[in-house]
Each structure stands twice: as C-alpha cells, then as structure tokens.
Scaffold this motif. Structure first.
Motif, short mmCIF file in Angstrom:
data_model
loop_
_atom_site.label_atom_id
_atom_site.label_comp_id
_atom_site.label_asym_id
_atom_site.label_seq_id
_atom_site.Cartn_x
_atom_site.Cartn_y
_atom_site.Cartn_z
N LYS A 90 0.84 -1.22 0.00
CA LYS A 90 0.00 0.00 0.00
C LYS A 90 0.86 1.25 0.00
N SER A 91 1.87 1.28 0.89
CA SER A 91 2.64 2.53 0.96
C SER A 91 3.52 2.70 -0.27
N ALA A 92 3.81 1.61 -0.97
CA ALA A 92 4.56 1.76 -2.23
C ALA A 92 3.62 2.18 -3.37
N GLY A 93 2.32 2.17 -3.08
CA GLY A 93 1.35 2.60 -4.09
C GLY A 93 1.04 1.53 -5.13
N ILE A 94 1.24 0.28 -4.77
CA ILE A 94 0.90 -0.80 -5.71
C ILE A 94 -0.61 -1.01 -5.67
N THR A 95 -1.23 -0.95 -6.82
CA THR A 95 -2.70 -1.03 -6.82
C THR A 95 -3.17 -2.47 -6.69
N LYS A 96 -4.31 -2.62 -6.02
CA LYS A 96 -4.70 -3.96 -5.58
C LYS A 96 -5.05 -4.92 -6.72
N GLU A 97 -5.34 -4.40 -7.89
CA GLU A 97 -5.59 -5.32 -9.01
C GLU A 97 -4.31 -6.03 -9.42
N ASN A 98 -3.18 -5.48 -8.99
CA ASN A 98 -1.91 -5.99 -9.51
C ASN A 98 -1.10 -6.85 -8.55
N TYR A 99 -1.62 -7.10 -7.36
CA TYR A 99 -0.86 -7.95 -6.44
C TYR A 99 -1.73 -8.77 -5.51
N ASN A 100 -1.13 -9.83 -4.97
CA ASN A 100 -1.69 -10.64 -3.89
C ASN A 100 -0.58 -10.86 -2.89
N VAL A 101 -0.93 -10.94 -1.63
CA VAL A 101 0.08 -11.34 -0.64
C VAL A 101 -0.24 -12.76 -0.20
N MET A 102 0.78 -13.60 -0.18
CA MET A 102 0.60 -14.96 0.34
C MET A 102 1.68 -15.24 1.37
N HIS A 103 1.32 -15.96 2.40
CA HIS A 103 2.29 -16.24 3.45
C HIS A 103 3.32 -17.28 3.02
N LEU A 104 4.59 -16.97 3.27
CA LEU A 104 5.67 -17.93 3.02
C LEU A 104 6.81 -17.65 3.99
N ASP A 105 7.14 -18.65 4.80
CA ASP A 105 8.33 -18.54 5.64
C ASP A 105 9.35 -19.54 5.13
N LEU A 106 10.38 -19.00 4.50
CA LEU A 106 11.39 -19.88 3.89
C LEU A 106 12.22 -20.65 4.91
N ALA A 107 12.12 -20.23 6.17
CA ALA A 107 12.88 -20.93 7.21
C ALA A 107 12.11 -22.13 7.76
N SER A 108 11.11 -22.57 7.02
CA SER A 108 10.34 -23.76 7.41
C SER A 108 9.89 -24.51 6.15
N PHE A 109 10.32 -25.76 6.03
CA PHE A 109 9.93 -26.53 4.83
C PHE A 109 8.43 -26.76 4.80
N ASP A 110 7.82 -26.91 6.00
CA ASP A 110 6.36 -27.07 6.04
C ASP A 110 5.69 -25.85 5.42
N SER A 111 6.20 -24.67 5.78
CA SER A 111 5.61 -23.44 5.24
C SER A 111 5.80 -23.37 3.73
N VAL A 112 6.97 -23.79 3.26
CA VAL A 112 7.22 -23.77 1.81
C VAL A 112 6.21 -24.69 1.10
#
Ligand code: LMG
Ligand code: NDP
Ligand code: PMR
Length: 404
Positions: free
Chosen positions: A134-156
C-alpha cells in the motif's frame, strides 16, 4: 564502466567493478592504483482465500487479474485464440519471495506499474507486506500477498499448495528473500534445524523452486523464468568478494552433516560459525543452483534460469542486524568511494528487466549492470561456476529438503 584492482589484493586475484564484460580498461583503482585488466576480471481482497470466483478461475486456468479486468464473456475468446495470440494476451503471474521490503518490494512495484503483471508477494509477515504494498502505491488489481516462511519446509510446502489452489498459472518465480546476520556470535536455526542464513537463502528457496518448476513447466506464457538473486560478495573474482570473510563452500562437509551445529558444523565448509560468511556462502549456493537448474532443465522445459547482482542497495533491510555505525557509513561509502551504490528503485527496475525484458531471455546467465545501467552477462568466480560443486550441492540439498 571500470575494472579495478586494489593493493590489498594478491596479484593473482582479479576484480571488477560495474562494467561491460569483454573489455580491457585502464582506470584509477580503488586505492589509487592504476591497472589494466582483462574483461573476465573484472487486506482486503488480495489474499489467497479460496472463493467461488477463484474456483472458476481455477477451471479456466486464468489469473485473478484477468478476471478482474475482463468480464466473464471475454474469457472464452482467450481459449479460442490462436496459440501465439493466447500467449501474449493475459497478464503474467510472478511470485516474488521477500517482497515486503528492499529489492523485492521495488521489483513488485516496477512490475505492477506496467499493468502487465499480477505480483504474488510471498512473505513471512503478511501484514507488513500488505502495508508495504500500500505505501509503495501498488494497486490492488496488480498484487496478492501470500504467506511464506522460507525458514520452514512445512511453510514452503503449504505455500505451494495454497498457490496451486488459486488455479492461476505460474510464469515467473523470483527467489529474492534473504537474511544476513553479520554480528551474530552464535548460529540460529530454521524450523528443521539448519543454520538460518543458508537454511533460508538457499535451502528454503531450493525446495520452493524445485516444487514450483512443475508449475512453470505448465505455463503457456511467452517467456517463463526462474530467477535466483545472487551477489557480488559471493564472487571472489571481485574486490567486494575479497572483503573478509570470503565465501568458500570447501568440500561441503558441513552441509553433508546437516548444518545443525550439533553433530556437524553450522557452516557449509565445516568451519566455525561466521554469520557474514554464511550469507556469502548462501549466495554462492544461489548462483550454483541457478546454473544447475539450467543444465538439468532448460532444454527440456524451455524455462529461462537466471541470476543477477543488482548493484549495492546499501539502505535495504538486509543490513538491519549490522552495527549502527556500519549502517550510517555504508551508503556514503558505496555512493562516493566504490560507486557501487544503487537505489532500491533502480535495483527494482533491474530485477524487473530480468523478469520481463525479452532481450534478457537467455538462460544460465548471471546479469550485472554497468554505470549507465545497461545489463551485461557477467563472469562468476571459479567456485560459483564449479559444475562439480553445483552437482554435489544439488544432490545434498535434495536430501536435506526431503526430495531424495
Ligand atoms: C567482517 O569484518 C567481520 O569480521 C564479520 O564479523 C562481519 O561483520 C563482516 O562483512 C561483514 O565483516 C570485515 C572487515 C573488512 O570489516 C571491517 O573491518 C569494517 C569495515 C567497515 C567498512 C564499512 C564501510 C565504511 C567505510 C567507511 C568509510 C566512510 C566513508 C564515508 C565517506 C563519505 C564520503 C563523502 O575488513 C577488510 O576489508 C580488511 C581490509 C580493510 C581494508 C582497509 C579499509 C580501508 C577503508 C576504505 C574506506 C576508505 C575510507 C576513506 C575514508 C575517507 C573519509 C573521508
Ligand atoms: P531486505 O532485508 O530489504 O529484504 C529481504 C526480504 O526477505 C524481506 O522482505 C524479508 O522479510 C524477507 N525474508 C527474510 N527471511 C525470510 C523468510 N524466512 N521467509 C520469507 N521471507 C523472508 O534485503 P534486500 O532487499 O537487500 O535483499 C533482497 C535480495 O537482494 C537478497 O537475496 C540479497 O541477498 C540480495 N542482494 C542485496 C544487495 C544489497 O546491497 N542490499 C546486494 C546484492 C544482492 P521481512 O520484511 O519480513 O523481514
Ligand atoms: Mg563491500 C567495488 C567495491 C565494492 C562493492 C561493489 C561492494 C559491494 N563492496 C565493495 C568494497 C568494499 N566493501 C571494501 C573495499 C570494503 C572494506 C572497507 C568493503 C566492506 C564491506 C563490508 C564490511 N562491504 C560489505 C560489508 C558488508 O557487511 C556487506 C556484506 O558483505 O554483506 C554480505 C557489504 C557489501 N559490499 C558490497 C555489497 C553489495 C555488499 C552487501 C550485500 C550483498 O552482497 O548482498
């Protein structure tokens, strides 16, 4: 463009700064030494909850952005289109790991602004990423946020599953996230007990990239790519790569032992823990992995594999663990002395080029930029281009992440 040498380097060590390869230049060196060197020296709807809309998208194999931008009646036309037209009509889908700050965020912004890309920001802190977008001004039609913690294989693995449930094709994967722990006295570890820098920067990305290669293969996009961010500091054919502690994977004995600091060293080469070295080692792993992907899969899949050094982005979150004096002096040092400094915005444009520029579609390349911001194919250090080490690293990593 300039290739430079410094008096602190043994004569056998070659270095470069930003510059075109295949050139031989003479210029005042870093410490005023003048040398000639050959080229090679030198929150709202942007989450992954599955709703009925997504299920329909899933059936249609279309990205979210396409549906948002078009009415349902236009979608059959895509399926009926000639194969070439079909290839270029839809938005591309790109996953960027660690897009909540620094280079990843700047790249997400650069790509989203074109209106041609749907950016999946794969981040360990969902709220931070949403706020950053939001603060970078990326408009919502152009992105999604998904959770990923690379320090956990389960999360990957969970991330990959969640992404697949969205039903959107994957066209480009950017392995960008990293941690750097230069002041740590003791190692810290991932969920599965691997030293945190190599565990996150290399092993987490290795598992992610291996799993998502299957998705990339299915993409019908004009140019599908897998990009792993590397760095100059992992390349000992450069001045920056010769600042101690230097990257060195040795014979990989620590990695073979599981990098757990209990019955093996936490360092790849089997040595004492050194956070700065672990980071640089992880970058060597990133660059070796890119090349091994290229050798194993480029011909078969048509995927472009690439790595890059985007320049020294001296103000990013990467240096958050460094001492305050370093954080204060490092940007002016890079701006006025080494002249290797690059802004987040400029670095983001460079990585965005590697994602989408048709002229950067060559596979197996480590990209760098000269001072005019023109890209060139750079030379990796001896270790970072060692094919035997790359093969061993690949095989060991497969075992450690549970793929072999
Ligand atoms: C390791 O130390 C640690 O052991 C490890 O734990 C980990 O932290 C690792 O990479 C991280 O570092 C490596 C060692 C490098 O680092 C240091 O000793 C600290 C150096 C700090 C350098 C940070 C850049 C800040 C430079 C200050 C310059 C400020 C300039 C501001 C200018 C504004 C201009 C208008 O060790 C070595 O590299 C060994 C070789 C050392 C070479 C000698 C260094 C020369 C310094 C070059 C800077 C030139 C300064 C000129 C000053 C001009 C001032 C006007
Ligand atoms: P930043 O710290 O700004 O960005 C790193 C990103 O990685 C952050 O978004 C961070 O998330 C994320 N991250 C860290 N750990 C994890 C994890 N376990 N799971 C998921 N995401 C994680 O640094 P930069 O932008 O500088 O670094 C980006 C890339 O650029 C790195 O690969 C780095 O090696 C490379 N690079 C950087 C250079 C520079 O000069 N800065 C030079 C050369 C290469 P969070 O926001 O939650 O902390
Ligand atoms: Mg380095 C041309 C010279 C050059 C470049 C491009 C970099 C990039 N650095 C250069 C030179 C030097 N650095 C010199 C001469 C020194 C000794 C004073 C020096 C020191 C230094 C330190 C202590 N540099 C650093 C550190 C860090 O902690 C950073 C690091 O190694 O992170 C792993 C870093 C970096 N220098 C760079 C770049 C790009 C980094 C940061 C990050 C990275 O590789 O991802």
């Amino acid at each position: 463009m300039a290739f430079k040498s410094a008096s602190i380097l043994p004569s056998s060590i070659s270095i470069y700064r930003e510059g075109k390869s295949n050139a031989s230049l003479k210029e005042a060196g870093f410490f005023g030494v003048s040398v000639s060197l050959p080229s090679y020296l030198k929150a709202d709807c942007n989450c992954y909850l599955i709703r009925s809309k997504e299920l329909r998208r899933s059936e249609l194999q279309l990205p979210i952005g396409t549906i948002k931008a078009q009415t349902a009646t236009t979608t059959p036309a895509i399926d009926e289109a000639a194969p070439e037209a079909k290839k270029t009509r839809r938005k591309g889908n790109v996953i960027i790991t660690g897009a909540s700050s620094g280079l990843g965020l700047a790249t997400a912004k650069a790509l989203a602004e074109t209106g041609q890309w749907n950016v999946i920001m794969a981040c360990r802190n969902f709220l931070k990423a949403e706020r950053a977008a939001k603060s970078a001004g990326i408009t919502k039609e152009n992105y999604n946020v998904m959770h990923l913690d690379l320090a956990s294989f389960d999360s990957v693995r969970q991330f990959v599953e969640n992404f697949r449930r969205l039903g959107m094709p994957l066209d480009v994967l950017v392995c960008n996230a990293a941690v750097y722990l230069p002041t740590a006295k003791e190692p810290s570890f991932t969920a599965e007990g691997f030293e945190l820098s190599v565990g996150t920067n290399h092993l987490g990305h290795f598992l992610l990239a291996r799993l998502l290669l299957d998705d990339l293969k299915l993409s019908d996009y004009s140019s599908k790519r897998l990009i792993i961010v590397g760095s100059i500091t992992g390349n000992t054919n450069t001045l920056a790569g010769n600042v101690p502690p230097k990257a060195n994977l040795g014979d990989l004995r620590g990695l073979a032992g599981g990098l757990n600091g209990i019955n093996s060293s936490p360092m790849i080469d089997g040595g004492e823990f050194d956070g700065a070295k672990a980071y640089k080692d992880s970058k060597v792993c990133n660059m070796l992995t890119m090349q091994e992907f290229h050798r194993r899969y480029h011909e078969e899949t048509g995927v472009t594999f690439a790595s890059l050094y985007p320049g020294c982005i001296a103000e990013t979150g990467l240096f958050r663990e460094h001492i305050p004096l370093f954080r204060l002096l490092f940007p002016p040092f890079q701006k006025y002395i080494t002249k290797g400094y690059v802004s987040e915005e400029e670095a983001g444009k460079r990585l965005a080029q590697v994602v989408s520029d048709p002229t950067l579609a060559k596979s197996g390349v480590y990209w760098s930029w000269n001072k005019y911001s023109s890209s060139f194919e750079n030379q990796l250090s001896e270790e970072a281009s060692d094919t035997e080490k790359a093969r061993k690293l690949w095989e060991m990593s497969e075992k450690l992440v549970g793929l072999a």
